[in-house]
Every structure is written in C-alpha cells, then in structure tokens.
Motif scaffolding. Structure first.
Motif, PDB file in Angstrom:
ATOM      1  N   VAL B  46       0.850  -1.204   0.000  1.00  0.00           N
ATOM      2  CA  VAL B  46       0.000   0.000   0.000  1.00  0.00           C
ATOM      3  C   VAL B  46       0.885   1.254   0.000  1.00  0.00           C
ATOM      4  O   VAL B  46       0.609   2.223  -0.714  1.00  0.00           O
ATOM      5  N   GLY B  47       1.983   1.228   0.757  1.00  0.00           N
ATOM      6  CA  GLY B  47       2.916   2.360   0.739  1.00  0.00           C
ATOM      7  C   GLY B  47       3.495   2.589  -0.656  1.00  0.00           C
ATOM      8  O   GLY B  47       3.637   3.733  -1.109  1.00  0.00           O
ATOM      9  N   HIS B  48       3.832   1.512  -1.318  1.00  0.00           N
ATOM     10  CA  HIS B  48       4.362   1.581  -2.689  1.00  0.00           C
ATOM     11  C   HIS B  48       3.324   2.195  -3.647  1.00  0.00           C
ATOM     12  O   HIS B  48       3.659   3.030  -4.497  1.00  0.00           O
ATOM     13  N   LEU B  49       2.068   1.797  -3.489  1.00  0.00           N
ATOM     14  CA  LEU B  49       1.017   2.353  -4.354  1.00  0.00           C
ATOM     15  C   LEU B  49       0.843   3.862  -4.114  1.00  0.00           C
ATOM     16  O   LEU B  49       0.627   4.629  -5.050  1.00  0.00           O
ATOM     17  N   ILE B  50       0.939   4.270  -2.852  1.00  0.00           N
ATOM     18  CA  ILE B  50       0.852   5.714  -2.535  1.00  0.00           C
ATOM     19  C   ILE B  50       1.986   6.459  -3.237  1.00  0.00           C
ATOM     20  O   ILE B  50       1.768   7.505  -3.858  1.00  0.00           O
ATOM     21  N   HIS B  51       3.189   5.919  -3.149  1.00  0.00           N
ATOM     22  CA  HIS B  51       4.335   6.593  -3.778  1.00  0.00           C
ATOM     23  C   HIS B  51       4.134   6.714  -5.290  1.00  0.00           C
ATOM     24  O   HIS B  51       4.500   7.731  -5.889  1.00  0.00           O
ATOM     25  N   GLY B  52       3.536   5.688  -5.882  1.00  0.00           N
ATOM     26  CA  GLY B  52       3.252   5.743  -7.323  1.00  0.00           C
ATOM     27  C   GLY B  52       2.276   6.847  -7.686  1.00  0.00           C
ATOM     28  O   GLY B  52       2.432   7.532  -8.702  1.00  0.00           O
ATOM     29  N   GLU B  53       1.245   7.035  -6.856  1.00  0.00           N
ATOM     30  CA  GLU B  53       0.292   8.118  -7.144  1.00  0.00           C
ATOM     31  C   GLU B  53       0.990   9.469  -7.097  1.00  0.00           C
ATOM     32  O   GLU B  53       0.700  10.351  -7.896  1.00  0.00           O
ATOM     33  N   ARG B  54       1.909   9.612  -6.154  1.00  0.00           N
ATOM     34  CA  ARG B  54       2.535  10.924  -5.953  1.00  0.00           C
ATOM     35  C   ARG B  54       3.604  11.227  -6.990  1.00  0.00           C
ATOM     36  O   ARG B  54       3.780  12.384  -7.385  1.00  0.00           O
ATOM     37  N   THR B  55       4.342  10.191  -7.431  1.00  0.00           N
ATOM     38  CA  THR B  55       5.537  10.501  -8.228  1.00  0.00           C
ATOM     39  C   THR B  55       5.569   9.842  -9.603  1.00  0.00           C
ATOM     40  O   THR B  55       6.443  10.156 -10.402  1.00  0.00           O
ATOM     41  N   ASP B  56       4.640   8.901  -9.873  1.00  0.00           N
ATOM     42  CA  ASP B  56       4.805   8.112 -11.090  1.00  0.00           C
ATOM     43  C   ASP B  56       3.751   8.420 -12.157  1.00  0.00           C
ATOM     44  O   ASP B  56       4.003   9.129 -13.130  1.00  0.00           O
ATOM     45  N   TRP B  57       2.533   7.947 -11.956  1.00  0.00           N
ATOM     46  CA  TRP B  57       1.590   7.861 -13.072  1.00  0.00           C
ATOM     47  C   TRP B  57       1.172   9.214 -13.641  1.00  0.00           C
ATOM     48  O   TRP B  57       1.383   9.481 -14.835  1.00  0.00           O
ATOM     49  N   ILE B  58       0.554  10.057 -12.823  1.00  0.00           N
ATOM     50  CA  ILE B  58       0.092  11.356 -13.334  1.00  0.00           C
ATOM     51  C   ILE B  58       1.283  12.259 -13.702  1.00  0.00           C
ATOM     52  O   ILE B  58       1.268  12.877 -14.782  1.00  0.00           O
ATOM     53  N   PRO B  59       2.320  12.324 -12.861  1.00  0.00           N
ATOM     54  CA  PRO B  59       3.468  13.144 -13.287  1.00  0.00           C
ATOM     55  C   PRO B  59       4.018  12.720 -14.652  1.00  0.00           C
ATOM     56  O   PRO B  59       4.361  13.572 -15.485  1.00  0.00           O
ATOM     57  N   ARG B  60       4.080  11.432 -14.928  1.00  0.00           N
ATOM     58  CA  ARG B  60       4.590  10.974 -16.227  1.00  0.00           C
ATOM     59  C   ARG B  60       3.618  11.283 -17.362  1.00  0.00           C
ATOM     60  O   ARG B  60       4.046  11.654 -18.465  1.00  0.00           O
ATOM     61  N   ALA B  61       2.318  11.142 -17.091  1.00  0.00           N
ATOM     62  CA  ALA B  61       1.333  11.498 -18.130  1.00  0.00           C
ATOM     63  C   ALA B  61       1.472  12.979 -18.482  1.00  0.00           C
ATOM     64  O   ALA B  61       1.403  13.359 -19.656  1.00  0.00           O
ATOM     65  N   LYS B  62       1.693  13.806 -17.471  1.00  0.00           N
ATOM     66  CA  LYS B  62       1.847  15.249 -17.727  1.00  0.00           C
ATOM     67  C   LYS B  62       3.101  15.532 -18.548  1.00  0.00           C
ATOM     68  O   LYS B  62       3.090  16.389 -19.437  1.00  0.00           O
ATOM     69  N   ILE B  63       4.174  14.823 -18.253  1.00  0.00           N
ATOM     70  CA  ILE B  63       5.415  15.017 -19.021  1.00  0.00           C
ATOM     71  C   ILE B  63       5.169  14.664 -20.495  1.00  0.00           C
ATOM     72  O   ILE B  63       5.592  15.393 -21.394  1.00  0.00           O
ATOM     73  N   GLU B  92      -4.249   4.551   8.079  1.00  0.00           N
ATOM     74  CA  GLU B  92      -3.788   5.844   7.568  1.00  0.00           C
ATOM     75  C   GLU B  92      -3.314   5.682   6.114  1.00  0.00           C
ATOM     76  O   GLU B  92      -3.610   6.527   5.259  1.00  0.00           O
ATOM     77  N   LEU B  93      -2.602   4.588   5.841  1.00  0.00           N
ATOM     78  CA  LEU B  93      -2.133   4.358   4.464  1.00  0.00           C
ATOM     79  C   LEU B  93      -3.313   4.186   3.503  1.00  0.00           C
ATOM     80  O   LEU B  93      -3.298   4.700   2.382  1.00  0.00           O
ATOM     81  N   LEU B  94      -4.344   3.451   3.949  1.00  0.00           N
ATOM     82  CA  LEU B  94      -5.518   3.251   3.089  1.00  0.00           C
ATOM     83  C   LEU B  94      -6.223   4.583   2.813  1.00  0.00           C
ATOM     84  O   LEU B  94      -6.663   4.834   1.691  1.00  0.00           O
ATOM     85  N   ASP B  95      -6.295   5.435   3.842  1.00  0.00           N
ATOM     86  CA  ASP B  95      -6.883   6.765   3.641  1.00  0.00           C
ATOM     87  C   ASP B  95      -6.046   7.576   2.658  1.00  0.00           C
ATOM     88  O   ASP B  95      -6.578   8.205   1.744  1.00  0.00           O
ATOM     89  N   LEU B  96      -4.731   7.579   2.864  1.00  0.00           N
ATOM     90  CA  LEU B  96      -3.849   8.369   1.991  1.00  0.00           C
ATOM     91  C   LEU B  96      -3.934   7.879   0.554  1.00  0.00           C
ATOM     92  O   LEU B  96      -4.000   8.669  -0.386  1.00  0.00           O
ATOM     93  N   PHE B  97      -3.946   6.548   0.387  1.00  0.00           N
ATOM     94  CA  PHE B  97      -4.015   6.021  -0.976  1.00  0.00           C
ATOM     95  C   PHE B  97      -5.314   6.465  -1.649  1.00  0.00           C
ATOM     96  O   PHE B  97      -5.313   6.882  -2.810  1.00  0.00           O
ATOM     97  N   GLU B  98      -6.411   6.396  -0.924  1.00  0.00           N
ATOM     98  CA  GLU B  98      -7.687   6.809  -1.510  1.00  0.00           C
ATOM     99  C   GLU B  98      -7.662   8.285  -1.912  1.00  0.00           C
ATOM    100  O   GLU B  98      -8.122   8.655  -3.002  1.00  0.00           O
ATOM    101  N   ILE B  99      -7.118   9.126  -1.060  1.00  0.00           N
ATOM    102  CA  ILE B  99      -7.054  10.571  -1.350  1.00  0.00           C
ATOM    103  C   ILE B  99      -6.187  10.820  -2.589  1.00  0.00           C
ATOM    104  O   ILE B  99      -6.601  11.522  -3.522  1.00  0.00           O
ATOM    105  N   PHE B 100      -4.994  10.237  -2.597  1.00  0.00           N
ATOM    106  CA  PHE B 100      -4.095  10.463  -3.739  1.00  0.00           C
ATOM    107  C   PHE B 100      -4.683   9.883  -5.030  1.00  0.00           C
ATOM    108  O   PHE B 100      -4.555  10.464  -6.100  1.00  0.00           O
TER     109      PHE B 100
END
Lengths: 173, 173
Positions: B46-63, B92-100
């Motif tokens: 779940v922590g890994h998925l949160i990091h992906g939302e923050r730094t991977d998928w959308i940031p790369r789509a924007k690039i 807390e991780l589940l909440d953060l993942f849902e928000i991101f």
C-alpha cells in the motif's frame, strides 16, 4: 499462522465485498474474458465460489462434527458453475455469493467451535484424513487464491497494451 | 483489449475500495507478514502504491502531454515506502491512498484525453520510447498485479495450516 475461528470469519466476511468492488459495473468483456484455452473468467470463478458455499465448506464441516471419519465427504464438482451460472448476470452471481456466504458464516458461528474442535478429523475422498482446522484454513486460502486468479485474469487483458512495462508486471509472466 | 480512458478510470477508481475491503480491520500480523526474505507485506505494497500516485503515473502522463520525448521521466523509487510509511498504521495508508488516487483520477479527467492522445510518446529512463496508452494500461495492470501480490501473501500465511489442500491451491506453489 495458527488457525483462529474469529480470524477465519473475519476473512470469509470480506470476500463478497472484495469481489463486488472488483467486478460490479465493469464492462462485460472484463467479466467474461479468461486467460485463454480452458481457463476461467471472473464470471466462472464467482459461480465456482457459489457452488463451494452450497456444497463444500459448511456441509463438510458438519460431516466432521457429526460423523468424524466415519462418513467420507461427497466429492466436490469443480465444473458445476458452467451449468449453474448459465443465463445469469454477474450482479446476480455477486448477490447470490453474498447471500450464501452470509448463511455459511451464520452456520459457522452457530457451531460455537472451541480451539480443540479444530483437531477433529474427517475423511476426504482424495486426501484421506483431514482436520476441521485444515478445512477452515483452506476455505480462507481458497477465497484468496481465486481473488489472485480474478486479478491476474483481468490484468492479462492488457498484456499487449502495457508495452515494455510487461517486464515489471509479474502477473504477465 | 484496446485501452479506453473511461475503462481505465473505472478500474483505477476501484482499487482503494478493494484494498480497504481486503485489509482494514485485519489482525496486525496479516498486514505486516510477508512471503519471506525481502518480499513485501500488504503494508509495504500500500505504501508503494501511494508513492506511485505521488511521483509516477500522473506526473509521467503530464510530461508526455507537455514535453513528449524531449523530457525523460524521473526514475521511480521502488523502495521509497520503507521510509515514507514508517510509524504509520494501515488505516492511515488506506486513507492516503484513496485521497491520492481520487486526486489522480481528477487530474486524468481534466486532461480530457481523446483516443488519438493515447499514441503520444514519452521517454522512459529504462525502456526508451513509450506511449501514453501504454502508461495508462500499465497503471491498471500494476494495481491488479499488487492485488494479486497481497492476496497471495495473505494466503501463504496458511501454507502449513491448509494441510493436504495445498495441492489444489495454486498460490501455495
């Protein structure tokens, strides 16, 4: 990890919700596509889980408690869903699975199992001697195994579409 | 199966609910046990998925949309969660993942992508040329891959407890 009846119930209670959140409202091809050949689609898997609730887990637990090793379990039909699910929609299967699962959990609670009951023995038509604790652990693991299968099957629908990311996606291998 | 942005959003929207229904309220050992060695627990995933939302998928789509192949993606840190999740609880991780994730979906909708946009190209630090369509398909498949991993990891906690049923449970192999 030691089998604890409360943990078993905790897991069993989740699966209808997990399946609903994965499948309800998906476009039909995500529900009915399989992994090729004789593999099962998510639709087939939910039908299989329904058949398990009706004929496998609780009926076998009852046989163990009532007859021990004196009465062999009835064999489980692993292909019954192909007939039973015919003409149904995934939403109906998800509803049926939830109803049968809640009924199973109710039956399990009514058994008021104590830790020592998990050592009670039954007779599996293929494995021979098994315990009630093994049956309950297998029930939980079987749910999770089929969640693996559904997720893997859906993921593989994008096998070509993910392009070079394939190498980082272990389900594609 | 051809990549359709609406199908992608349909899948992406499900994952926070799927993870919550699988993990919230489970006894801690089911959350933190892994498959042995350097494998990941459900908590790590779940922590890994949160990091992906923050730094991977959308940031790369924007690039891709803003710079195409002129700007290489930043490399993704596949171990960031070991530091970022420290001291947090699974809820807390589940909440953060849902928000991101909801924020990611909002960003994706705001892009108002047309089918031809999915052919737009970007530059991956390892793979070289990739398309926006491949990125979106990989995002969906990556979610499903990690649902496979979490289910398999939990199932294997009962590897010994299922006794002879092991032979019918493909995740145990």
């Amino acid at each position: 990890m030691e089998v604890d009846v409360n943990h078993v119930i905790n897991h069993l209670h989740r699966t209808p919700t997990v399946l609903r959140s994965m499948l309800q409202g998906l476009p039909p091809e995500w529900i009915t596509n399989n992994e090729g050949g004789q593999t099962w689609s998510p639709f087939d898997v939910v039908g299989h889980l329904i058949h398990g609730e009706r004929t496998d887990w609780i009926p076998r637990a009852k046989i163990i408690l009532e007859s021990g090793e004196n009465r062999e379990f009835d064999p489980f039909d692993r292909y019954a869903q192909f007939e039973e699910s015919k003409g149904k929609k995934i939403d109906e299967l998800l509803d049926l699975f939830e109803i049968f699962r809640l009924d199973s959990i109710h039956s399990l609670k009514m058994m008021k199992l104590l830790p020592e009951d998990l050592k009670k023995k039954g007779k599996h038509p293929e494995f021979g001697r098994v315990t009630l604790g093994e049956l309950l652990a297998a029930w939980v693991a079987h749910d999770l195994d089929h969640i693996v299968q559904i997720s893997r099957t859906m993921s593989r629908q994008y096998r070509d579409e993910v392009g070079p990311w394939r190498v980082y996606l272990s389900v594609m291998r």
